[in-house]
Design an enzyme around this catalytic site. Structure first.
Site, PDB file in Angstrom:
ATOM      1  N   TYR A 178       0.815  -1.291   0.046  1.00 46.58           N
ATOM      2  CA  TYR A 178      -0.047   0.030   0.017  1.00 46.58           C
ATOM      3  C   TYR A 178       0.782   1.207  -0.028  1.00 46.58           C
ATOM      4  O   TYR A 178       1.986   1.187  -0.097  1.00 46.58           O
ATOM      5  CB  TYR A 178      -0.760   0.053   1.118  1.00 46.58           C
ATOM      6  CG  TYR A 178      -2.038  -1.124   1.123  1.00 46.58           C
ATOM      7  CD1 TYR A 178      -2.844  -1.069   0.009  1.00 46.58           C
ATOM      8  CD2 TYR A 178      -2.323  -1.949   2.130  1.00 46.58           C
ATOM      9  CE1 TYR A 178      -3.665  -1.956   0.008  1.00 46.58           C
ATOM     10  CE2 TYR A 178      -3.225  -3.000   2.036  1.00 46.58           C
ATOM     11  CZ  TYR A 178      -4.054  -2.907   0.995  1.00 46.58           C
ATOM     12  OH  TYR A 178      -4.851  -3.807   0.895  1.00 46.58           O
ATOM     13  N   ARG A 226       0.859  -1.783  11.003  1.00 40.84           N
ATOM     14  CA  ARG A 226       0.735  -2.991  10.280  1.00 40.84           C
ATOM     15  C   ARG A 226       1.991  -3.051   9.246  1.00 40.84           C
ATOM     16  O   ARG A 226       2.100  -2.059   8.387  1.00 40.84           O
ATOM     17  CB  ARG A 226      -0.501  -3.180   9.284  1.00 40.84           C
ATOM     18  CG  ARG A 226      -1.033  -4.450   8.973  1.00 40.84           C
ATOM     19  CD  ARG A 226      -1.783  -5.148   9.969  1.00 40.84           C
ATOM     20  NE  ARG A 226      -1.693  -6.740  10.013  1.00 40.84           N
ATOM     21  CZ  ARG A 226      -2.540  -7.562   9.332  1.00 40.84           C
ATOM     22  NH1 ARG A 226      -3.534  -6.657   8.748  1.00 40.84           N
ATOM     23  NH2 ARG A 226      -2.594  -8.702   9.173  1.00 40.84           N
ATOM     24  N   ARG A 313      -1.788 -17.786   8.590  1.00 39.78           N
ATOM     25  CA  ARG A 313      -2.191 -19.079   8.884  1.00 39.78           C
ATOM     26  C   ARG A 313      -1.724 -19.503  10.136  1.00 39.78           C
ATOM     27  O   ARG A 313      -1.084 -20.426  10.515  1.00 39.78           O
ATOM     28  CB  ARG A 313      -1.665 -19.879   7.654  1.00 39.78           C
ATOM     29  CG  ARG A 313      -2.295 -19.668   6.436  1.00 39.78           C
ATOM     30  CD  ARG A 313      -1.974 -20.991   5.559  1.00 39.78           C
ATOM     31  NE  ARG A 313      -3.017 -22.117   6.029  1.00 39.78           N
ATOM     32  CZ  ARG A 313      -3.021 -23.096   5.731  1.00 39.78           C
ATOM     33  NH1 ARG A 313      -2.015 -23.718   5.000  1.00 39.78           N
ATOM     34  NH2 ARG A 313      -3.785 -24.104   6.314  1.00 39.78           N
ATOM     35  N   ARG A 336      -8.762 -14.725   8.845  1.00 44.07           N
ATOM     36  CA  ARG A 336      -9.679 -15.567   8.396  1.00 44.07           C
ATOM     37  C   ARG A 336     -10.165 -16.627   9.249  1.00 44.07           C
ATOM     38  O   ARG A 336     -11.397 -17.028   9.475  1.00 44.07           O
ATOM     39  CB  ARG A 336      -9.007 -16.401   7.100  1.00 44.07           C
ATOM     40  CG  ARG A 336      -8.861 -15.475   5.866  1.00 44.07           C
ATOM     41  CD  ARG A 336      -8.005 -16.345   4.696  1.00 44.07           C
ATOM     42  NE  ARG A 336      -6.757 -16.637   5.096  1.00 44.07           N
ATOM     43  CZ  ARG A 336      -5.900 -17.295   4.463  1.00 44.07           C
ATOM     44  NH1 ARG A 336      -6.259 -17.663   3.280  1.00 44.07           N
ATOM     45  NH2 ARG A 336      -4.653 -17.540   4.720  1.00 44.07           N
ATOM     46  N   CYS A 362      -9.226 -20.977   1.747  1.00 42.79           N
ATOM     47  CA  CYS A 362      -9.676 -21.213   0.411  1.00 42.79           C
ATOM     48  C   CYS A 362      -9.632 -19.816  -0.194  1.00 42.79           C
ATOM     49  O   CYS A 362      -9.380 -19.691  -1.461  1.00 42.79           O
ATOM     50  CB  CYS A 362     -10.992 -21.491   0.225  1.00 42.79           C
ATOM     51  SG  CYS A 362     -12.225 -20.601   1.115  1.00 42.79           S
ATOM     52  N   CYS A 365     -13.075 -15.404   1.261  1.00 36.92           N
ATOM     53  CA  CYS A 365     -13.321 -14.160   2.065  1.00 36.92           C
ATOM     54  C   CYS A 365     -12.782 -12.860   1.155  1.00 36.92           C
ATOM     55  O   CYS A 365     -13.640 -12.011   0.952  1.00 36.92           O
ATOM     56  CB  CYS A 365     -12.897 -14.201   3.478  1.00 36.92           C
ATOM     57  SG  CYS A 365     -11.178 -14.763   3.537  1.00 36.92           S
ATOM     58  N   CYS A 377     -17.811 -15.918   4.113  1.00 42.51           N
ATOM     59  CA  CYS A 377     -16.858 -17.089   4.680  1.00 42.51           C
ATOM     60  C   CYS A 377     -17.443 -18.371   4.010  1.00 42.51           C
ATOM     61  O   CYS A 377     -18.395 -18.562   4.123  1.00 42.51           O
ATOM     62  CB  CYS A 377     -16.617 -17.173   6.018  1.00 42.51           C
ATOM     63  SG  CYS A 377     -15.772 -18.514   6.821  1.00 42.51           S
TER      64      CYS A 377
END
Length: 663
Positions: A178, A226, A313, A336, A362, A365, A377
């Site tokens: 960004y 972030r 994850r 997620r 997957c 989202c 979702c």
């Protein structure tokens, strides 16, 4: 008694005075519908975050909002407007949100967005660089005056957050490529004024922002940022699958940036990796192992003394607990996974991790946020719709029979039982799961296996009757004396009957291979470049087989009826190349002979490919339903799969939820 996860449930101090009750944060996600038409938080958005506060998360970081009113004009037509557009309306919604979150003992940060830069049409960049997705367009350079305007609105909005009761703000963002990330990276910032040149000058924007926020809100008001730890690119539009030839940010530079950000006054680093040009590292598919950012975050954490939250994850509680113990992170950010199950933390704290509904990585989202403007979702049909689409108890409970025990049937049974109906599943196989069984075979599809186990556990815990090895005939269904029958009969793999040689021993259905009914040889031709065929090609090539993938279209997953996210397709293509899969795009199967497969290209040219086995993975067709045979007998019927074509896990779960939501 289950595991206690002592370190994950230890409080953590952020800044000088703020303490969060545990190490779990809801990671900020761009849902596409964060703001109402006047910049306020819509009721549905508020309910979404309240569910996660109720679910036990210690820190909730809201998705980024646009803050600029001048340099980057608000998009009034599409309702993307900053809080300062109608500050009174925004304040009312923000105060209501923070007060309700605090009732559950959670803390919340507002994420304030500096802009997208090259990621969106029309937005300016630090230097004239290629537009993402349209490299022929060179972005216009932002002026120093416009930079200062944007910084002013970042500070102003942070003060609004402070006044509305937020516990801190998170600066969005020096990640994913960004605008602020573009300022910080040498590849996208060739300025020679105060905003470019040395690393310190490239960090002028985040420095001025945090200094301004601290001046307006006080030193005790926490400010997070972030931050991406590695870009995973070889250049604009060129991902680096293995991380070599890094042209963006290296972890070594990230560590130096972290030290500088801490010296400027930042109280927390919320980290991940990847940029849009390597988006599969931003929203990682199942092909990337869980916790893939931990090796990077450990190096960064060693370079700073402020807390480091890591995303990517991280939805394995044992791994997360060990990450805290090993000094790889101070906190765990779940994006997620928190969408899939808002009560992730509460279930873990109760010692019931098996009750957590698993995220299957997957990417639906983010794909739905990009495509429709609102994230959804796959496994949680209520996700992002908590205020619009809640489960309610049935006013008149019914006796319901579900025909089919695949994912569609299991979701229909689960939701109907939760609502108070008496439910029975009739399944012709000897176990529940349906297509989840073959979908979860690959080594990288552990989350699909987890989803299958989760449904089976839920059905058992809800006391749902299951009749296995049973064929659902009209006579049997009438004998049941039920009020409602829901048909979720699933699908079978297509086999092209008119292909010469299709009845030979070399020809085999993809599901027979996946389920271990057929052992294939060293040389394999896979016909069909959809997700099933492409993933089989990847897995087999990784195991050392010689694989040729045949697809009539120009690319894999190019016309998948259920939509494969672009970054999943991109990574899968790169993995196929990495493992030397021979891709025959623009080809179709002409015949199967003793040597292997005969292919035909778009110009009509034949090519013979030697193969021990030819696997057919060209799609699935719905099994026939007997719903019409119940006409006139007083039973209401719903035909989910056969009535709506072949669906993905996403559509089958959402359709089953929809049908049973008001049953």
């Amino acid at each position: 008694m289950g595991k206690t996860y002592e370190h994950l449930f230890t409080p953590l101090k952020i800044g000088k005075r703020l303490t969060v009750k545990n190490r779990f944060a809801v990671a900020a996600m761009g849902t596409g519908d964060m703001q109402g038409t006047r910049g306020e938080y819509p009721n549905n958005t508020i309910e979404y975050y309240i569910e996660r506060a109720r679910g036990g998360f210690g820190l909730i970081v809201l998705g980024s909002v646009v803050v600029d009113m001048e340099a980057q004009k608000p998009d009034l037509i599409n309702g993307v407007v900053p809080p300062s557009y109608a500050p009174g309306k925004w304040r009312e919604s923000a105060c209501r949100l923070t007060q309700r979150i605090h009732a559950y003992g959670a803390k919340t940060f507002m994420q304030v967005g500096f802009g997208h830069g090259r990621m969106k049409p029309g937005q300016k960049t630090p230097s004239p660089i290629p537009r993402y997705g349209n490299p022929d367009e060179i972005c216009e350079q932002i002026t120093p005056e416009e930079i200062e305007i944007k910084i002013k609105y970042m500070i102003k909005t942070a003060k609004m957050a402070y006044d509305a009761g937020f516990d801190g703000v998170e600066v969005h963002a020096m990640h994913w490529g960004y605008l602020m990330d573009q300022f910080a990276m040498a590849i996208s910032n060739q300025r020679d004024d105060e905003y470019g040149g040395t690393l310190e000058k490239r960090l002028t924007v985040p420095r001025k922002i945090v200094e301004g926020i601290k001046k307006e809100c006080g030193e005790n008001f926490p400010v997070s940022i972030r931050m991406g730890m590695k870009s995973w690119i070889k250049g604009f539009g060129q991902a680096s699958l293995d991380g070599s030839d890094e042209a963006g940010r290296t972890i070594e530079e990230a560590c130096e940036i972290g030290r500088l950000l801490e010296s400027y006054g930042y109280d927390m680093l919320d980290v991940n990796s990847g940029i849009y040009d390597s988006f599969y590292y931003c929203v990682s598919p199942a092909y990337i192992k869980k916790g893939y950012n931990l090796a990077l975050s450990k190096q960064l954490k060693e370079a700073v003394s402020i807390p480091v939250y890591v995303a990517g994850r991280m939805d394995d509680p044992d791994m997360a607990e060990q990450a805290i113990i090993n000094g790889e992170a101070d906190g765990i950010a779940l994006g997620r996974a928190s969408l899939a199950d808002p009560f992730y933390v509460q279930k873990l704290q109760m010692g019931k991790p098996e009750k957590i509904r698993p995220c299957i990585a997957c990417g639906n989202c983010m794909a739905s946020a990009f495509n429709t403007g609102s994230a959804t979702c796959t496994v949680n049909p209520e996700g992002m719709k908590e205020g619009l689409y809640p489960v309610t108890k049935a006013i008149h409970p019914k006796k319901v029979v579900i025909v089919g025990g695949g994912v569609c049937g299991m979701e229909a049974a689960r939701n109907a039982a939760v609502r108070g109906h008496q439910v029975e599943i009739i399944e012709r196989d000897n176990k529940l799961g349906g297509r989840l069984e073959d979908a979860g075979v690959h080594s990288f599809k552990e989350s699909i296996r987890d989803l299958n186990d989760w449904y089976r556990n839920e059905i058992s815990d809800l006391g749902i009757k299951v009749s296995l090895n049973t064929e659902a005939t009209p006579e049997l269904l009438k004998e049941k004396g039920c009020d409602t029958v829901i048909f979720a009969v699933g699908s079978e793999p297509l086999m092209p009957s008119k292909i010469p040689g299709i009845d030979s021993e070399k020809a085999v259905a993809c599901t027979d291979v996946l389920l271990g009914k057929k052992e294939v040889g060293k040389k394999v031709v896979i016909v069909g470049g959809g997700l099933v065929g492409a993933e089989m090609a990847y897995d087999m090539a990784k195991e050392g087989k010689e694989v040729c993938l045949v697809e009539a279209l120009s690319d894999i997953c190019a016309n998948d009826p259920n939509g494969v996210p672009f970054w999943v397709r991109n990574m899968l293509n790169e993995l196929l190349d990495f493992y030397h899969v021979e891709k025959k795009m623009g080809h179709r199967l002409e015949s199967i002979n003793e040597k292997g497969a005969v292919l035909l290209d778009s110009d009509g040219n034949q090519k013979e490919v030697e193969a021990d086995d030819v696997i057919i993975a060209i799609g699935f067709s719905a099994r026939p339903s007997i719903a019409n045979e119940l006409n006139g007998c007083g039973i209401e019927t719903y035909d989910i799969v056969a009535g709506n074509g072949i669906g993905s896990i996403t559509t089958q779960i959402s359709d089953a939820y929809e049908v049973t939501r008001k049953l």
